[in-house]
Design a protein around this motif. Structure first.
Motif: not given
Length: 126
Positions: A48-53, A60-64, A98-108
């Motif tokens: 549902i949400a991600a934050i980079d370093r 995600a669209d469900s919580v934006k 994780s080293y790879l964790l992001y949200c794009s286009g409404g999905y994570c």
């Protein structure tokens, strides 16, 4: 090994707010991305949400517009501020790193190597 410990879950009425916290203990904290997932019984875990370093957040669209992810690097703590909660937000919430964790286009999205907290339950009543 990454250790993540969530806190802050509980029960709230629809329209209310909760803040989840996740204490992260790992030597490479400053190089990983972190995020929040949630899961209800018999369904897949949903990012549902991600934050980079660098502190860039995505959702995600469900919580934006309702949830805000943030982190305190000095305290190595991840947060999820949840506002205007709805009954459909009821789930077990998990902190993740994780080293790879992001949200794009409404999905994570996440990489195969991911570390999880133990989860904290959030229940929203109508």
């Amino acid at each position: 090994q990454v250790q993540l410990v969530e806190s802050g879950g509980g029960s709230v009425q629809a329209g209310g707010s909760l803040t989840l916290s996740c204490a992260v203990s790992r030597s490479d904290y400053n190089t990983i991305s972190m995020g929040w997932f949630r899961q209800v019984p018999e369904k897949e875990r949903e990012g549902i949400a991600a934050i980079d370093r660098d502190g860039s957040a995505s959702y995600a669209d469900s919580v934006k517009g309702r949830f805000t992810i943030s982190k305190d690097d000095d305290k190595k703590t991840l947060f999820l501020q949840m506002n205007n909660l709805k009954p459909e937000d009821t789930a077990m919430y998990y902190c993740a790193a994780s080293y790879l964790l992001y949200c794009s286009g409404g999905y994570c999205y996440r990489g195969e190597e991911i570390y999880w907290g133990q989860g904290t339950q959030v229940t929203v009543s109508a």
